[in-house]
Scaffold this motif. Structure first.
Motif, PDB file in Angstrom:
ATOM      1  N   TYR A  96       1.483  -0.786   1.370  1.00  0.00           N
ATOM      2  CA  TYR A  96       2.182  -0.171   0.240  1.00  0.00           C
ATOM      3  C   TYR A  96       3.185   0.868   0.725  1.00  0.00           C
ATOM      4  O   TYR A  96       4.282   0.968   0.196  1.00  0.00           O
ATOM      5  CB  TYR A  96       1.162   0.470  -0.708  1.00  0.00           C
ATOM      6  N   CYS A  97       2.796   1.621   1.724  1.00  0.00           N
ATOM      7  CA  CYS A  97       3.651   2.695   2.248  1.00  0.00           C
ATOM      8  C   CYS A  97       4.658   2.175   3.275  1.00  0.00           C
ATOM      9  O   CYS A  97       5.279   2.974   3.995  1.00  0.00           O
ATOM     10  CB  CYS A  97       2.795   3.814   2.847  1.00  0.00           C
ATOM     11  N   GLU A  98       4.814   0.893   3.365  1.00  0.00           N
ATOM     12  CA  GLU A  98       5.800   0.209   4.193  1.00  0.00           C
ATOM     13  C   GLU A  98       5.786   0.627   5.649  1.00  0.00           C
ATOM     14  O   GLU A  98       5.059   0.074   6.440  1.00  0.00           O
ATOM     15  CB  GLU A  98       7.193   0.349   3.592  1.00  0.00           C
ATOM     16  N   ASN A  99       6.567   1.623   6.033  1.00  0.00           N
ATOM     17  CA  ASN A  99       6.721   1.931   7.457  1.00  0.00           C
ATOM     18  C   ASN A  99       5.925   3.151   7.903  1.00  0.00           C
ATOM     19  O   ASN A  99       6.252   3.765   8.903  1.00  0.00           O
ATOM     20  CB  ASN A  99       8.204   2.116   7.800  1.00  0.00           C
ATOM     21  N   ILE A 100       4.843   3.477   7.209  1.00  0.00           N
ATOM     22  CA  ILE A 100       4.013   4.610   7.608  1.00  0.00           C
ATOM     23  C   ILE A 100       3.213   4.238   8.847  1.00  0.00           C
ATOM     24  O   ILE A 100       2.715   3.120   8.963  1.00  0.00           O
ATOM     25  CB  ILE A 100       3.079   5.047   6.455  1.00  0.00           C
ATOM     26  N   SER A 101       3.132   5.159   9.779  1.00  0.00           N
ATOM     27  CA  SER A 101       2.339   4.896  10.981  1.00  0.00           C
ATOM     28  C   SER A 101       0.863   5.095  10.653  1.00  0.00           C
ATOM     29  O   SER A 101       0.519   5.873   9.746  1.00  0.00           O
ATOM     30  CB  SER A 101       2.755   5.842  12.103  1.00  0.00           C
ATOM     31  N   PRO A 102      -0.026   4.421  11.381  1.00  0.00           N
ATOM     32  CA  PRO A 102      -1.459   4.618  11.151  1.00  0.00           C
ATOM     33  C   PRO A 102      -1.870   6.083  11.337  1.00  0.00           C
ATOM     34  O   PRO A 102      -2.725   6.585  10.607  1.00  0.00           O
ATOM     35  CB  PRO A 102      -2.127   3.724  12.199  1.00  0.00           C
ATOM     36  N   THR A 103      -1.244   6.767  12.269  1.00  0.00           N
ATOM     37  CA  THR A 103      -1.555   8.179  12.506  1.00  0.00           C
ATOM     38  C   THR A 103      -1.212   9.025  11.292  1.00  0.00           C
ATOM     39  O   THR A 103      -2.011   9.862  10.855  1.00  0.00           O
ATOM     40  CB  THR A 103      -0.787   8.697  13.745  1.00  0.00           C
ATOM     41  N   THR A 104      -0.033   8.813  10.724  1.00  0.00           N
ATOM     42  CA  THR A 104       0.381   9.581   9.550  1.00  0.00           C
ATOM     43  C   THR A 104      -0.500   9.242   8.352  1.00  0.00           C
ATOM     44  O   THR A 104      -0.912  10.141   7.611  1.00  0.00           O
ATOM     45  CB  THR A 104       1.862   9.315   9.220  1.00  0.00           C
ATOM     46  N   LEU A 105      -0.812   7.972   8.166  1.00  0.00           N
ATOM     47  CA  LEU A 105      -1.667   7.583   7.049  1.00  0.00           C
ATOM     48  C   LEU A 105      -3.046   8.218   7.181  1.00  0.00           C
ATOM     49  O   LEU A 105      -3.587   8.754   6.214  1.00  0.00           O
ATOM     50  CB  LEU A 105      -1.777   6.064   6.938  1.00  0.00           C
ATOM     51  N   GLY A 118       4.229  17.533  -1.251  1.00  0.00           N
ATOM     52  CA  GLY A 118       5.552  17.388  -0.659  1.00  0.00           C
ATOM     53  C   GLY A 118       5.540  16.717   0.705  1.00  0.00           C
ATOM     54  O   GLY A 118       6.588  16.367   1.238  1.00  0.00           O
ATOM     55  N   ARG A 119       4.367  16.515   1.251  1.00  0.00           N
ATOM     56  CA  ARG A 119       4.278  15.847   2.558  1.00  0.00           C
ATOM     57  C   ARG A 119       4.532  14.356   2.402  1.00  0.00           C
ATOM     58  O   ARG A 119       4.163  13.738   1.397  1.00  0.00           O
ATOM     59  CB  ARG A 119       2.902  16.105   3.183  1.00  0.00           C
ATOM     60  N   LYS A 120       5.175  13.807   3.410  1.00  0.00           N
ATOM     61  CA  LYS A 120       5.572  12.398   3.367  1.00  0.00           C
ATOM     62  C   LYS A 120       4.391  11.496   3.006  1.00  0.00           C
ATOM     63  O   LYS A 120       3.343  11.575   3.616  1.00  0.00           O
ATOM     64  CB  LYS A 120       6.136  12.004   4.733  1.00  0.00           C
ATOM     65  N   LYS A 146      -6.897  12.201   5.300  1.00  0.00           N
ATOM     66  CA  LYS A 146      -7.766  13.339   5.607  1.00  0.00           C
ATOM     67  C   LYS A 146      -7.385  14.549   4.757  1.00  0.00           C
ATOM     68  O   LYS A 146      -8.249  15.220   4.188  1.00  0.00           O
ATOM     69  CB  LYS A 146      -7.685  13.679   7.091  1.00  0.00           C
ATOM     70  N   GLU A 147      -6.087  14.837   4.646  1.00  0.00           N
ATOM     71  CA  GLU A 147      -5.624  15.984   3.860  1.00  0.00           C
ATOM     72  C   GLU A 147      -5.971  15.828   2.379  1.00  0.00           C
ATOM     73  O   GLU A 147      -6.460  16.773   1.746  1.00  0.00           O
ATOM     74  CB  GLU A 147      -4.108  16.159   4.016  1.00  0.00           C
ATOM     75  N   LEU A 148      -5.737  14.642   1.838  1.00  0.00           N
ATOM     76  CA  LEU A 148      -6.032  14.403   0.421  1.00  0.00           C
ATOM     77  C   LEU A 148      -7.538  14.385   0.164  1.00  0.00           C
ATOM     78  O   LEU A 148      -7.992  14.830  -0.899  1.00  0.00           O
ATOM     79  CB  LEU A 148      -5.383  13.099  -0.042  1.00  0.00           C
ATOM     80  N   SER A 149      -8.297  13.915   1.134  1.00  0.00           N
ATOM     81  CA  SER A 149      -9.764  13.945   1.012  1.00  0.00           C
ATOM     82  C   SER A 149     -10.282  15.380   1.064  1.00  0.00           C
ATOM     83  O   SER A 149     -11.145  15.760   0.263  1.00  0.00           O
ATOM     84  CB  SER A 149     -10.415  13.131   2.128  1.00  0.00           C
ATOM     85  N   ALA A 204       2.282  11.477   0.588  1.00  0.00           N
ATOM     86  CA  ALA A 204       1.113  11.981  -0.145  1.00  0.00           C
ATOM     87  C   ALA A 204       1.135  11.528  -1.607  1.00  0.00           C
ATOM     88  O   ALA A 204       0.141  10.995  -2.115  1.00  0.00           O
ATOM     89  CB  ALA A 204       1.031  13.503  -0.044  1.00  0.00           C
ATOM     90  N   MET A 205       2.259  11.733  -2.280  1.00  0.00           N
ATOM     91  CA  MET A 205       2.336  11.332  -3.687  1.00  0.00           C
ATOM     92  C   MET A 205       2.303   9.811  -3.826  1.00  0.00           C
ATOM     93  O   MET A 205       1.734   9.285  -4.782  1.00  0.00           O
ATOM     94  CB  MET A 205       3.569  11.921  -4.359  1.00  0.00           C
ATOM     95  N   GLY A 206       2.880   9.102  -2.884  1.00  0.00           N
ATOM     96  CA  GLY A 206       2.842   7.635  -2.920  1.00  0.00           C
ATOM     97  C   GLY A 206       1.425   7.105  -2.828  1.00  0.00           C
ATOM     98  O   GLY A 206       1.062   6.138  -3.515  1.00  0.00           O
ATOM     99  N   ILE A 207       0.603   7.727  -2.008  1.00  0.00           N
ATOM    100  CA  ILE A 207      -0.800   7.321  -1.878  1.00  0.00           C
ATOM    101  C   ILE A 207      -1.524   7.567  -3.200  1.00  0.00           C
ATOM    102  O   ILE A 207      -2.247   6.698  -3.688  1.00  0.00           O
ATOM    103  CB  ILE A 207      -1.473   8.071  -0.712  1.00  0.00           C
ATOM    104  N   ILE A 208      -1.320   8.734  -3.777  1.00  0.00           N
ATOM    105  CA  ILE A 208      -1.952   9.047  -5.067  1.00  0.00           C
ATOM    106  C   ILE A 208      -1.478   8.066  -6.129  1.00  0.00           C
ATOM    107  O   ILE A 208      -2.279   7.532  -6.911  1.00  0.00           O
ATOM    108  CB  ILE A 208      -1.660  10.500  -5.479  1.00  0.00           C
ATOM    109  N   TRP A 209      -0.183   7.801  -6.157  1.00  0.00           N
ATOM    110  CA  TRP A 209       0.391   6.884  -7.145  1.00  0.00           C
ATOM    111  C   TRP A 209      -0.241   5.497  -7.014  1.00  0.00           C
ATOM    112  O   TRP A 209      -0.608   4.874  -8.001  1.00  0.00           O
ATOM    113  CB  TRP A 209       1.903   6.814  -6.954  1.00  0.00           C
ATOM    114  N   HIS A 210      -0.360   5.018  -5.776  1.00  0.00           N
ATOM    115  CA  HIS A 210      -0.928   3.690  -5.529  1.00  0.00           C
ATOM    116  C   HIS A 210      -2.401   3.637  -5.921  1.00  0.00           C
ATOM    117  O   HIS A 210      -2.850   2.664  -6.529  1.00  0.00           O
ATOM    118  CB  HIS A 210      -0.745   3.303  -4.060  1.00  0.00           C
TER     119      HIS A 210
END
Length: 90
Positions: free
Chosen positions: A32-41, A8-10, A46-49, A12-18
């Motif tokens: 791919y994530c358009e306006n995601i900041s480098p910090t958020t990415l 549910g985190r901003k 890290k969380e998905l890893s 996260a599913m888009g990264i998995i989908w990609h």
């Protein structure tokens, strides 16, 4: 509930989908994530890893076997959502 919190985190599913399409570099994920900041990415990676859903490879980031299994579980939900979205926008 932990997996729903993570997914549910901003972005996260888009990264998995990609990443289901194959390995991707940080820059390609950011595009791919358009306006995601480098910090958020970085945080999502890290969380998905840490959840053993993605891993770093020589070609960039890729889904682990668990990540692929998760994608296969959520993929039907994506198909359902597309049909549902068409019905509610009419």
């Amino acid at each position: 509930m932990v997996i729903f919190d993570l997914l549910g985190r901003k972005w996260a599913m888009g990264i998995i989908w990609h990443l289901n399409n194959g390995p991707s570099t940080f820059r390609a994920l950011q595009a791919y994530c358009e306006n995601i900041s480098p910090t958020t990415l970085n945080k999502r990676i890290k969380e998905l890893s840490n959840a053993h859903l993605i891993m770093k490879t020589l070609d960039g980031y890729a889904l682990t076997e668990q990540g692929k299994e998760l994608f296969n579980l959520i993929s039907p939900l994506g198909k359902w959502a597309k049909t549902w979205a068409k019905k509610i926008t009419i």
